[in-house]
Write a protein that holds these residues in place. Structure first.
Motif, PDB file in Angstrom:
ATOM      1  N   THR A   1       0.711  -1.133   0.009  1.00 41.89           N
ATOM      2  CA  THR A   1      -0.023  -0.066   0.017  1.00 41.89           C
ATOM      3  C   THR A   1       0.861   1.327   0.012  1.00 41.89           C
ATOM      4  OG1 THR A   1      -1.616  -1.106   1.169  1.00 41.89           O
ATOM      5  CG2 THR A   1      -1.831   1.061   1.212  1.00 41.89           C
TER       6      THR A   1
ATOM      7  N   ARG B   1       1.125   5.799   0.113  1.00 37.14           N
ATOM      8  CA  ARG B   1       0.545   6.905   0.442  1.00 37.14           C
ATOM      9  C   ARG B   1      -0.221   7.338  -0.904  1.00 37.14           C
ATOM     10  NH1 ARG B   1       5.450   6.055   2.290  1.00 37.14           N
ATOM     11  NH2 ARG B   1       5.783   6.457   4.564  1.00 37.14           N
ATOM     12  N   SER B   2      -1.473   8.015  -0.498  1.00 37.11           N
ATOM     13  CA  SER B   2      -2.502   8.315  -1.668  1.00 37.11           C
ATOM     14  C   SER B   2      -1.660   9.514  -2.396  1.00 37.11           C
ATOM     15  CB  SER B   2      -3.612   8.980  -0.897  1.00 37.11           C
ATOM     16  OG  SER B   2      -4.276   7.925   0.037  1.00 37.11           O
TER      17      SER B   2
ATOM     18  N   THR C   1      -3.011  12.288  -4.739  1.00 33.00           N
ATOM     19  CA  THR C   1      -4.134  13.066  -4.881  1.00 33.00           C
ATOM     20  C   THR C   1      -3.698  14.269  -5.773  1.00 33.00           C
ATOM     21  OG1 THR C   1      -3.535  14.481  -2.843  1.00 33.00           O
ATOM     22  CG2 THR C   1      -5.120  12.316  -2.849  1.00 33.00           C
TER      23      THR C   1
ATOM     24  N   ASN D   1      -5.291   3.798  -3.956  1.00 39.26           N
ATOM     25  CA  ASN D   1      -4.695   5.003  -3.564  1.00 39.26           C
ATOM     26  C   ASN D   1      -4.257   5.978  -4.721  1.00 39.26           C
ATOM     27  OD1 ASN D   1      -5.531   4.646  -0.783  1.00 39.26           O
ATOM     28  ND2 ASN D   1      -3.724   3.586  -0.277  1.00 39.26           N
TER      29      ASN D   1
END
Length: 349
Positions: free
Chosen positions: A13, A15-16, A18, A219
């Motif tokens: 996973t 970090r997003s 955006t 993400n």
């Protein structure tokens, strides 16, 4: 099982990723030395920008990625990650440039920087054999498909004809890649084509896109990012997602403010448009002026503003002292710096 194999995804996973402003971080050297990377300056800079809401991109064009050894690149990633975590910015993602002359080395670099802490990579087309590749769509697609499939973190496309011997991915190929490769999570368009950005963003913004072509990592949606800051407002109205821009090294607060104003005007408050347009004019003029001074000009400005910058790595020449002073005194630059001061203590919209 989804239409493009998303259920098989097992990468870590991240970090997003955006929408917003990202900065390609310059490669700072020990003062007067063009061979020794000064990690402390890079650490200070990424934390400074994170405080303004700007995310870092390491080892890109501005970061002289082509001049880095494998070891230098991974050391940069570890240092930046440690600095961000230590300053309370553990949520800030790091993107790292991993484009190389071959598919094999590109994948190796992707694996190395992912292990060092990169949350995503950005990959430019291999330009050495551009005479063959520029007109060979199947080979270009195969390159990105293989890199995306084998990279352990999300991959962004870097479309910069000026740094890839003229290879210029068109919007049809980019949309084809976006729908074919679930681990592709965006594109940086340093070709400066607003029309191309509009076409790609329209395809990604279609409500059917996420349903039919979900990303491997939820993400990391597919972001359509400009490579300059001079059409951020236009991009917002075309469903773009911001920019990866060298100007954010100089005026991070002003760039974030412009992104916020443009998004507000495009999505919820049209009355903010005149304010966005006025700020866009200031930023567009400065972007045009500073971009002409290239990497050495940006490093001169960071030296003048923050006390670190230094020379580019050879064979890139330093900025001529007279040109440097003209750049500093240029009304477009001074207007930007004044504007940056005005926004540096403002709260986000």
């Amino acid at each position: 099982m989804t239409s493009n194999g998303v259920s098989s995804y097992s990468s870590r996973t991240t970090r997003s990723l955006t929408p917003g402003i990202f900065a390609p971080i310059p490669l700072f050297f020990v003062q007067g030395v063009r061979t020794s990377v000064y990690l402390r300056s890079i650490e200070l800079h990424v934390v400074r920008l994170a405080g303004a809401g700007v995310r870092p991109l390491l080892a890109g064009t501005m970061g002289e990625g082509i001049h880095l050894t494998h070891g230098e690149r991974t050391t940069l990633v570890r240092s930046a990650r440690n600095a961000l975590d230590g300053a309370g910015f553990s949520h800030i993602p790091i993107i790292v440039g991993t484009g190389s002359g071959s598919t094999r080395e590109t994948i190796v670099l992707c694996e190395e920087v992912a292990a060092a802490g990169a949350d995503a990579v950005i990959v430019i087309p291999p330009g050495y054999f551009a005479g063959v590749l520029s007109s060979h769509r199947r080979a270009l697609k195969a390159f990105y498909v293989e890199v995306a499939e084998r990279c352990p973190v999300p991959v962004l496309i870097y479309n910069y004809p000026g740094a890839s011997a003229g290879i210029d991915l068109d919007s049809d190929l980019v949309v084809d890649l976006a729908t074919s490769c679930p681990n592709l999570s965006g594109i940086k368009l340093t070709c400066g084509s607003v029309g191309k950005l509009t076409r790609i963003a329209a395809a990604v913004a279609d409500p059917a896109f996420d349903k039919l072509y979900p990303r491997k990592n939820p993400n990391a949606p597919f972001l359509v990012l400009g490579g300059y800051a001079d059409f951020l407002t236009s991009s917002a109205f075309a469903h773009g997602h911001g920019a990866i821009t060298g100007l954010a090294n100089i005026a991070p607060h002003a760039l974030v403010k412009l992104f916020e104003l443009s998004e507000a005007a495009a999505t919820r408050d049209p009355s903010r448009l005149p304010e966005a347009q006025q700020l866009q004019g200031i930023i567009a003029r400065a972007d045009f002026t500073i971009a002409k001074a290239s990497i050495s000009g940006t490093k001169f400005l960071t030296e003048r503003l923050f006390g670190y910058g230094g020379l580019p790595r050879k064979p890139l020449p330093p900025i001529d002292p007279e040109d440097a002073e003209r750049l500093w005194k240029h009304p477009h630059v001074q207007e930007l710096l004044k504007t940056e001061l005005e926004f540096s203590d403002e709260q986000p919209l």
